[in-house]
Scaffold this active site. Structure first.
Site, mmCIF file in Angstrom:
data_model
loop_
_atom_site.group_PDB
_atom_site.id
_atom_site.type_symbol
_atom_site.label_atom_id
_atom_site.label_comp_id
_atom_site.label_asym_id
_atom_site.label_seq_id
_atom_site.Cartn_x
_atom_site.Cartn_y
_atom_site.Cartn_z
ATOM 1 N N GLN A 21 41.954 42.253 32.871
ATOM 2 C CA GLN A 21 41.607 43.293 33.832
ATOM 3 C C GLN A 21 42.749 43.415 34.817
ATOM 4 O O GLN A 21 43.418 42.438 35.152
ATOM 5 C CB GLN A 21 40.283 42.960 34.546
ATOM 6 C CG GLN A 21 39.081 43.061 33.614
ATOM 7 C CD GLN A 21 37.793 42.594 34.259
ATOM 8 O OE1 GLN A 21 37.637 41.408 34.533
ATOM 9 N NE2 GLN A 21 36.865 43.522 34.492
ATOM 10 N N SER A 22 42.989 44.628 35.320
ATOM 11 C CA SER A 22 44.250 44.920 36.012
ATOM 12 C C SER A 22 44.367 44.302 37.386
ATOM 13 O O SER A 22 45.479 44.039 37.856
ATOM 14 C CB SER A 22 44.438 46.442 36.117
ATOM 15 O OG SER A 22 44.506 47.018 34.823
ATOM 16 N N SER A 23 43.272 44.103 38.073
ATOM 17 C CA SER A 23 43.337 43.612 39.455
ATOM 18 C C SER A 23 42.264 42.558 39.679
ATOM 19 O O SER A 23 41.262 42.484 38.954
ATOM 20 C CB SER A 23 43.144 44.765 40.445
ATOM 21 O OG SER A 23 41.837 45.316 40.335
ATOM 22 N N GLN A 26 38.801 43.975 40.151
ATOM 23 C CA GLN A 26 38.065 44.212 38.912
ATOM 24 C C GLN A 26 37.519 42.906 38.341
ATOM 25 O O GLN A 26 36.407 42.871 37.806
ATOM 26 C CB GLN A 26 38.977 44.888 37.890
ATOM 27 C CG GLN A 26 39.391 46.297 38.275
ATOM 28 C CD GLN A 26 40.311 46.921 37.246
ATOM 29 O OE1 GLN A 26 40.732 46.266 36.293
ATOM 30 N NE2 GLN A 26 40.642 48.192 37.428
#
Length: 383
Positions: A21-23, A26
């Site tokens: 997941q990107s961050s 998230q």
């Protein structure tokens, strides 16, 4: 899902489930998406893969290619070694958001006869049609990320053009509830900021302002985690106050630009460069209460440029334009730092070699010596 492409030769090797997941936001809050990715391990077992490996060490890292992903590198290594029968991901964007990483993975999978499986189906990179579909998925994923970034940047600039403060406010100011700037209500903070500009107007030198604050034991305010803390005066901190147009009540965006270095051990390293005032993207005068007038700020910048060069910053090699013989060559015998060239006198006819290493840390300088003494001895020894 059509499973005809899954052969026994694939099932005999491991299945790798790539979770990302990107961050960190998230990772903490998008738990449904996270759970669906981990469930792919059970799907791999149902499809006949006896060995399943989950790679999730890239959680909270973008797939756009700007940051290094150790988990993705590990995935590439396993595929290259021929140990992977299939790579599982919820969707193509989980694997990569840039075509460089995506096509590298697809190429390796084609060579190693490894399948790519997501929620849409099973892909064999050796097949022309499947390779075309995988290429389109990677391109669309990269385009989607670029579109999101573009929209976010446009929304950010629209707010900034209205004078909305979207970055950290400088010391001496506080951010209001409507994202504006006001003077810090702490009278001690206000007096400290006023004192810097008053001292510069009286002494005419950033270095002398620092020496004065050290002598009088006057600390400077700075913001840390939303709180004001007091630190010892340093040369770079004094210049940060004097060079910031915010203290003249002017809101500026785009005062710096980032340059990417190429070559050498610092390849890819970004450094901030100060733009000329005419290149600033957004300038709004009288945006907030100022500690000084704009005309005084311009006068300060002219004085700093006369003493320190084009940017109002001390430059270790700037003396190369002057009369000092060893400018850019002298190093301090105590700390080993490059020595600065300082000129004094009505016509700047007297040159001095100064070591600013200790001064910038708020302590007394190491060495200061007249250039004529050193240059004279060097000239006699050379000639």
């Amino acid at each position: 899902m059509n499973t005809d492409k899954i052969q026994r030769s694939h099932q005999e090797r491991m299945a790798v489930v790539y979770v990302r997941q990107s961050s960190m936001h998230q990772v903490r809050h998008n738990l449904e998406s996270q759970g669906r990715q981990y469930e792919l391990a059970e799907l791999a077992r149902q499809l006949g893969f006896a060995s399943v490996t989950v790679i999730d060490e890239d959680q909270g890292r973008s797939g756009g290619g700007a940051v290094e992903r150790s988990g993705f590198s590990r995935l590439l290594d396993l595929v290259f070694q021929g140990q992977v029968g299939a790579v599982f991901a919820l969707e193509a964007s989980r694997l990569a958001r840039n075509n460089r990483d995506w096509h590298h993975l697809v190429d390796l999978c084609a060579v190693a006869e490894t399948l790519v499986i997501d929620h849409d189906g099973v892909y064999d990179p050796r097949l022309l049609n499947d390779r075309l579909l995988l290429g389109l998925k990677g391109t669309m994923s990269e385009f989607e990320l670029g579109l999101l970034r573009q929209r976010a940047k446009e929304a950010f600039l629209r707010k900034v053009k209205r004078g909305v403060v979207m970055t950290r406010v400088p010391s001496g100011y506080v951010r209001t509830e409507d994202d504006r700037m006001e003077m810090n209500p702490d009278r001690r903070v206000q007096q400290a900021v006023y004192g810097i500009f008053e001292a510069f107007g009286r002494l005419g030198s950033a270095r002398q302002v620092m020496v004065y604050h050290q002598k009088e034991q006057l600390d400077l305010p700075t913001e840390h985690l939303g709180e004001t803390i007091w630190v010892k005066p340093a040369y770079s901190r004094i210049l940060a106050f004097l060079n910031n147009p915010a203290y003249a009540g002017t809101f500026v965006y785009g005062r710096h630009r980032r340059e990417r270095r190429s070559g050498g051990h610092q390849s890819g390293y970004r450094r901030r460069q100060v733009r000329d005032p005419e290149q600033w993207q957004i300038v709004i005068h009288d945006h907030h209460p100022g500690y000084i007038k704009w005309e005084e700020f311009e006068r300060i910048q002219r004085q700093l440029r006369q003493k320190h060069g084009d940017r109002g910053q001390p430059q270790g090699r700037s003396g190369e334009r002057g009369a000092a013989l060893l400018s850019g060559l002298m190093r301090c015998g105590r700390c080993g730092r490059m020595m600065y060239i300082r000129y004094s006198g009505l016509h700047h006819q007297f040159a001095y070699y100064d070591c600013m290493g200790a001064v910038q840390q708020g302590r007394r300088g190491c060495i200061s010596v007249a250039a004529k003494n050193v240059d004279g001895r060097s000239a006699r020894r050379c000639f």
